[in-house]
Design an enzyme around this catalytic site. Structure first.
Site, PDB file in Angstrom:
ATOM      1  N   HIS A   1      14.715  89.276 -56.186  1.00 17.73           N
ATOM      2  CA  HIS A   1      13.768  90.320 -55.963  1.00 17.73           C
ATOM      3  C   HIS A   1      13.650  90.222 -54.298  1.00 17.73           C
ATOM      4  O   HIS A   1      13.908  89.130 -53.735  1.00 17.73           O
ATOM      5  CB  HIS A   1      12.356  90.070 -56.589  1.00 17.73           C
ATOM      6  CG  HIS A   1      11.950  88.667 -56.379  1.00 17.73           C
ATOM      7  ND1 HIS A   1      12.609  87.635 -56.946  1.00 17.73           N
ATOM      8  CD2 HIS A   1      11.066  88.189 -55.290  1.00 17.73           C
ATOM      9  CE1 HIS A   1      11.633  86.536 -56.519  1.00 17.73           C
ATOM     10  NE2 HIS A   1      10.893  86.741 -55.773  1.00 17.73           N
TER      11      HIS A   1
ATOM     12  N   HIS B   1      10.879  91.162 -51.466  1.00 12.33           N
ATOM     13  CA  HIS B   1       9.292  91.622 -51.172  1.00 12.33           C
ATOM     14  C   HIS B   1       9.398  92.532 -50.111  1.00 12.33           C
ATOM     15  O   HIS B   1      10.102  92.511 -49.192  1.00 12.33           O
ATOM     16  CB  HIS B   1       8.691  90.248 -50.501  1.00 12.33           C
ATOM     17  CG  HIS B   1       8.617  88.944 -51.492  1.00 12.33           C
ATOM     18  ND1 HIS B   1       7.597  88.721 -52.256  1.00 12.33           N
ATOM     19  CD2 HIS B   1       9.457  88.053 -51.857  1.00 12.33           C
ATOM     20  CE1 HIS B   1       7.848  87.690 -53.125  1.00 12.33           C
ATOM     21  NE2 HIS B   1       9.009  87.303 -52.719  1.00 12.33           N
TER      22      HIS B   1
HETATM   23  P1  AMP Z   1       9.216  84.528 -55.031  1.00  8.36           P
HETATM   24  O1  AMP Z   1       8.224  83.155 -54.646  1.00  8.36           O
HETATM   25  O2  AMP Z   1       9.913  84.896 -53.797  1.00  8.36           O
HETATM   26  O3  AMP Z   1      10.035  83.864 -56.013  1.00  8.36           O
HETATM   27  O4  AMP Z   1       8.262  85.604 -55.191  1.00  8.36           O
HETATM   28  C1  AMP Z   1       7.836  85.810 -56.567  1.00  8.36           C
HETATM   29  C2  AMP Z   1       6.654  86.579 -56.435  1.00  8.36           C
HETATM   30  O5  AMP Z   1       6.404  87.025 -57.833  1.00  8.36           O
HETATM   31  C3  AMP Z   1       5.502  86.253 -55.993  1.00  8.36           C
HETATM   32  O6  AMP Z   1       4.889  86.840 -54.695  1.00  8.36           O
HETATM   33  C4  AMP Z   1       4.370  86.389 -57.264  1.00  8.36           C
HETATM   34  O7  AMP Z   1       3.111  86.788 -56.862  1.00  8.36           O
HETATM   35  C5  AMP Z   1       4.818  87.421 -57.954  1.00  8.36           C
HETATM   36  N1  AMP Z   1       4.748  87.538 -59.556  1.00  8.36           N
HETATM   37  C6  AMP Z   1       4.867  86.622 -60.158  1.00  8.36           C
HETATM   38  N2  AMP Z   1       4.355  86.913 -61.279  1.00  8.36           N
HETATM   39  C7  AMP Z   1       4.287  88.299 -61.295  1.00  8.36           C
HETATM   40  C8  AMP Z   1       3.783  89.342 -62.317  1.00  8.36           C
HETATM   41  N3  AMP Z   1       3.673  89.028 -63.682  1.00  8.36           N
HETATM   42  N4  AMP Z   1       3.532  90.605 -61.867  1.00  8.36           N
HETATM   43  C9  AMP Z   1       4.004  91.024 -60.610  1.00  8.36           C
HETATM   44  N5  AMP Z   1       4.108  89.900 -59.471  1.00  8.36           N
HETATM   45  C10 AMP Z   1       4.365  88.810 -60.071  1.00  8.36           C
END
Ligand code: AMP
Ligand code: ZN
Length: 143
Positions: free
Chosen positions: A104, A106
């Site tokens: 993903h 951001h």
């Molecule tokens: P990363 O640390 O780069 O893997 O980012 C993962 C992101 O996913 C974090 O910013 C979390 O806040 C977000 N996240 C985790 N679970 C969910 C969810 N159910 N819905 C939306 N965002 C999420």
């Protein structure tokens, strides 16, 4: 393209509609939704529909589709929220701060003095070290 899935993965569950999200966009290879732990208001994610953990294993065309979706979301964030700037961030591996091993990007709106620890001061590197690493990567890229 068929999408690999991992039944234990939170983003695969969102893609499958098993967990709700604030969905912004969807196309054949990607989905974009709001981050539930926003670093700033408007923090969103552009996510591959398939379960590929990191940049080194995702098919290039899917990575390109994730980038296209991130650009669409970033344009909306810029025009509607008027942040001072936007960072696009994509983490690979726990050492890079990746908490969800499903690729993903951001889309992070930035505000003055928001304390988001992404920016660093320029510190000139060692030229010989830069060149040695450059040579190693150059060989890898030409083989
Ligand atoms: P990363 O640390 O780069 O893997 O980012 C993962 C992101 O996913 C974090 O910013 C979390 O806040 C977000 N996240 C985790 N679970 C969910 C969810 N159910 N819905 C939306 N965002 C999420
Ligand atoms: Zn997944």
């Amino acid at each position: 393209m068929s999408h690999p899935t991992d039944s234990t993965c939170i983003f695969c569950k969102i893609v499958a509609g098993q967990i709700p999200c604030f969905k912004l966009l969807e196309d054949v290879d990607t989905i974009a939704f709001m981050d539930i732990n926003p670093v700033n208001p408007g923090h969103a994610l552009s996510v591959a529909k398939g379960h590929w953990p990191t940049v080194d294993v995702i098919p290039p065309d899917v990575l390109a589709a994730v980038a296209r979706t991130a650009q669409k979301v970033a344009k909306a964030v810029i025009s509607e929220l008027e942040p001072n700037g936007v960072n696009l961030l994509q983490a690979n591996g726990a050492g890079a701060g990746q908490s969800v091993p499903h690729l993903h990007v951001h889309i992070m709106p930035r505000r003055p003095n928001d304390g988001v620890a992404l920016n660093w001061e320029y510190k000139p590197g060692d030229r010989a070290e830069i060149e040695a690493i450059y040579k190693k990567l150059k060989v890898a890229l030409s083989s």
